[in-house]
Design a protein around this motif. Structure first.
Motif, PDB file in Angstrom:
ATOM      1  N   ASN A   1       0.825  -1.217   0.000  1.00  0.00           N
ATOM      2  CA  ASN A   1       0.000   0.000   0.000  1.00  0.00           C
ATOM      3  C   ASN A   1       0.850   1.254   0.000  1.00  0.00           C
ATOM      4  OD1 ASN A   1      -2.365  -1.345  -0.158  1.00  0.00           O
ATOM      5  ND2 ASN A   1      -2.756  -1.371   2.060  1.00  0.00           N
ATOM      6  N   SER A   2       1.964   1.230   0.746  1.00  0.00           N
ATOM      7  CA  SER A   2       2.836   2.421   0.751  1.00  0.00           C
ATOM      8  C   SER A   2       3.385   2.687  -0.636  1.00  0.00           C
ATOM      9  CB  SER A   2       4.018   2.240   1.716  1.00  0.00           C
ATOM     10  OG  SER A   2       3.526   1.942   2.978  1.00  0.00           O
ATOM     11  N   LEU A   3       3.770   1.613  -1.314  1.00  0.00           N
ATOM     12  CA  LEU A   3       4.293   1.796  -2.679  1.00  0.00           C
ATOM     13  C   LEU A   3       3.204   2.347  -3.594  1.00  0.00           C
ATOM     14  CD1 LEU A   3       6.346  -1.531  -3.099  1.00  0.00           C
ATOM     15  CD2 LEU A   3       7.285   0.770  -2.812  1.00  0.00           C
ATOM     16  N   LEU A   4       1.991   1.811  -3.438  1.00  0.00           N
ATOM     17  CA  LEU A   4       0.894   2.221  -4.319  1.00  0.00           C
ATOM     18  C   LEU A   4       0.461   3.663  -4.058  1.00  0.00           C
ATOM     19  CD1 LEU A   4      -1.316  -1.005  -4.211  1.00  0.00           C
ATOM     20  CD2 LEU A   4       0.008  -0.158  -6.150  1.00  0.00           C
ATOM     21  N   GLU A   5       0.434   4.032  -2.746  1.00  0.00           N
ATOM     22  CA  GLU A   5      -0.102   5.359  -2.408  1.00  0.00           C
ATOM     23  C   GLU A   5       0.863   6.486  -2.728  1.00  0.00           C
ATOM     24  OE1 GLU A   5      -1.167   4.909   1.683  1.00  0.00           O
ATOM     25  OE2 GLU A   5      -2.846   3.569   1.166  1.00  0.00           O
ATOM     26  N   SER A   6       2.163   6.190  -2.704  1.00  0.00           N
ATOM     27  CA  SER A   6       3.138   7.267  -2.862  1.00  0.00           C
ATOM     28  C   SER A   6       3.154   7.829  -4.284  1.00  0.00           C
ATOM     29  CB  SER A   6       4.541   6.755  -2.524  1.00  0.00           C
ATOM     30  OG  SER A   6       5.480   7.708  -2.961  1.00  0.00           O
ATOM     31  N   PRO A   7       2.964   9.160  -4.424  1.00  0.00           N
ATOM     32  CA  PRO A   7       3.074   9.745  -5.765  1.00  0.00           C
ATOM     33  C   PRO A   7       4.521   9.750  -6.257  1.00  0.00           C
ATOM     34  CG  PRO A   7       2.618  11.433  -4.118  1.00  0.00           C
ATOM     35  CD  PRO A   7       2.597  10.128  -3.390  1.00  0.00           C
ATOM     36  N   GLN A   8       5.474   9.524  -5.331  1.00  0.00           N
ATOM     37  CA  GLN A   8       6.886   9.498  -5.765  1.00  0.00           C
ATOM     38  C   GLN A   8       7.229   8.194  -6.468  1.00  0.00           C
ATOM     39  OE1 GLN A   8       8.725  10.282  -1.986  1.00  0.00           O
ATOM     40  NE2 GLN A   8       8.884  12.471  -2.435  1.00  0.00           N
TER      41      GLN A   8
ATOM     42  N   ALA B   1      -4.024   2.539  -9.944  1.00  0.00           N
ATOM     43  CA  ALA B   1      -4.859   3.471 -10.714  1.00  0.00           C
ATOM     44  C   ALA B   1      -4.997   4.813  -9.997  1.00  0.00           C
ATOM     45  CB  ALA B   1      -6.241   2.854 -10.944  1.00  0.00           C
ATOM     46  N   GLU B   2      -5.014   4.784  -8.659  1.00  0.00           N
ATOM     47  CA  GLU B   2      -5.232   6.009  -7.868  1.00  0.00           C
ATOM     48  C   GLU B   2      -4.205   7.091  -8.205  1.00  0.00           C
ATOM     49  OE1 GLU B   2      -7.350   8.335  -5.572  1.00  0.00           O
ATOM     50  OE2 GLU B   2      -7.954   6.295  -6.114  1.00  0.00           O
TER      51      GLU B   2
END
Ligand SMILES: NC(=O)c1ccc[n+]([C@@H]2O[C@H](COP(=O)([O-])OP(=O)(O)OC[C@H]3O[C@@H](n4cnc5c(N)ncnc54)[C@H](O)[C@@H]3O)[C@@H](O)[C@H]2O)c1
Ligand SMILES: O=CCCC(=O)O
Length: 446
Positions: A180-187, A208-209
């Protein structure tokens, strides 16, 4: 209507380009319920025309028209398709300025999240990290919780070899939290994943987010097709290699052995003899060629597929149960008279069990082989060159072995059709996955 849009409409009408119906299978059709939507001139709000207001029924018919047209269109020569596209282009206007210079520049994607499985704990990482670092990306690796030590050893070697701090990072532990951290990060600009189709779908949805790039190497359901005209020795050697490599725990392992009726008895009897001789045990012991499965859950899954097939009429030819060594060992197994509808032929077995399906014709073999959501690897054994090409082209798979059971190599593109994944690893194409293409347009260059 303004004068401008009136004259545009009459010009379009005069050359037959003012179409107001939808185009399905080469026919102009109204919405099935007759509804229309108005097209307005945004300059003054006036109605220019009314076009068909279609919905799901028309969309489904258009999809099936495109599906039917796919095979004949894709079988035209490239030159033929090119001529038709050229003709289409020649009916319109092309603008291009001689004062501009255009350049495509390849840029690294950025930070890449790398999530990998246990079955090849080093290769699944290096296939991703090699091209990523080569392109200028940096990586955060999440190795499988079952095999983290290989990843950590590889990371230590990377440090020793001078890869700068921060370029390669490894995070071991809680998969959903790290994921989740990987997915959520815009970086993080890209997720590259190898593993099960179920987890791959979750990561794709999560990406996708933040609209990350995604590469997926997922599960397979490889058919291995042995035709009557195959060289029996070659087919045996290839089938053994593709089925029993890593005790059946590879994504490209044959999951279904399809054997034509004329060679069925001969093949299954020779295959059974060979499989009976496979030595099972601890991989560190001399002569052992079949090791354990990864864990108890894997053994239970394999056994449940075998029991399900037996209960539906399949016949055990060799093995068919847990090995006397106990723990995570399963007997190398062959099951005959399997039907493609059985669980064992629909799901990825990921163990040392070869389900054998009998077929009559080439068309039937292709139909059975393609009747799955997976599309990673497929194998065919035949002595006919014409059949090799015909069947290799008809199979909906990213990798096809012809008279060959071992197809993996870093110099060829590796990846799947359908739900077996997105993108390719290995070869020059594997680099594309870690590059953005930037188009630089320089004007006023006269
Ligand atoms: N196509 C290929 O190239 C290829 C290669 C090897 C393995 N595989 C497939 O991998 C599967 C076997 O590997 P596996 O059992 O390790 O797969 P898996 O999907 O269970 O796990 C793969 C990785 O995903 C992680 N993971 C699990 N849930 C997660 C979540 N919610 N968020 C983020 N990460 C998560 C795991 O910890 C592991 O690191 C098989 O289906 C096999 O076909 C495919
Ligand atoms: O599990 C995936 C197989 C990978 C390979 O064959 O290199």
């Amino acid at each position: 209507m303004s004068m401008g849009s009136e004259s545009l409409v009459s010009r379009l009408k005069s050359c037959g380009l003012l179409q107001t119906k939808g185009l399905i299978g080469g026919k102009w059709v109204d919405a099935y319920d007759g509804k229309t939507i108005e097209v307005h001139n945004p300059a003054n709000g006036q109605v220019i025309a009314s076009v068909a207001c279609m919905g799901d029924k028309e969309a489904k018919d258009a999809i099936s028209a495109a599906y039917d047209a796919f095979a004949p269109w894709s079988k035209l020569t490239a030159a033929d398709r090119s001529n038709r596209l050229r003709n289409w282009l020649d009916t319109g206007l092309v603008s291009s300025s001689s004062l501009q210079r255009r350049q495509s520049v390849f840029m690294p994607v950025g930070v890449v999240g790398v999530v990998t499985p246990w079955n090849f704990p080093l290769a699944m990482i290096t296939r991703k990290v090699g091209p990523a670092l080569a392109c200028g990306c940096t990586v955060v690796i999440k190795p499988s919780e079952f095999t983290p030590l290989t990843a950590l050893a590889a990371a230590e070697l990377a440090l020793q070899s001078g890869i700068p701090p921060g370029v390669l990072n490894v995070v071991t532990g809680d998969a959903p939290k790290i994921g989740n951290s990987l997915l959520e990060s815009p970086q993080v600009r890209k997720i590259t994943f190898t593993g099960s189709t179920a987890v791959g779908k979750k990561l794709m949805a999560g990406a996708a987010e933040t609209v990350k790039k995604v590469s997926l190497e997922l599960g397979g359901n490889a058919p291995c097709i042995v035709f009557d005209d195959a060289d029996l020795e070659v087919a045996l050697k290839g089938s053994l290699a593709t089925k029993f490599r890593n005790s059946g725990q590879t994504c490209v392992c044959a999951n279904r052995i399809l054997v034509q009726e004329g060679i069925y008895e001969k093949f299954t009897s020779a295959f059974s003899n060979a499989v009976q001789d496979l030595k099972v045990g601890n991989g560190f012991s001399e002569g052992v060629v079949q090791g354990p499965l990864i864990n108890e859950a894997a053994v239970q899954k394999v056994d449940s597929f075998v029991q399900d097939a037996i209960s539906k009429g399949a016949k055990v030819l060799v093995g068919g149960k847990r090995h006397s060594l106990g723990f995570t060992f399963y007997e190398p197994t062959i099951i005959g008279d399997v039907k493609n509808e059985m669980l064992i032929a629909r799901q990825e077995v990921f163990g040392p069990v070869a389900p054998v399906i009998r077929f009559k014709t080439e068309e039937e073999a292709i139909q059975i082989a393609n009747d799955t959501n997976a599309g990673l690897a497929a194998y065919i054994f035949t002595n006919s060159m014409k059949r090799s090409w015909r069947v290799a082209e008809a199979l909906e798979y990213g990798i096809v072995g012809v008279n060959e059971g071992l197809v993996s190599t870093e110099v060829a593109p590796f990846g799947g059709y359908k739900q077996s994944g997105l993108g390719r690893e290995g070869s020059k194409y594997g680099l594309d996955e870690y590059l953005e293409i930037k188009y630089v347009c320089m004007g006023n260059m006269g």
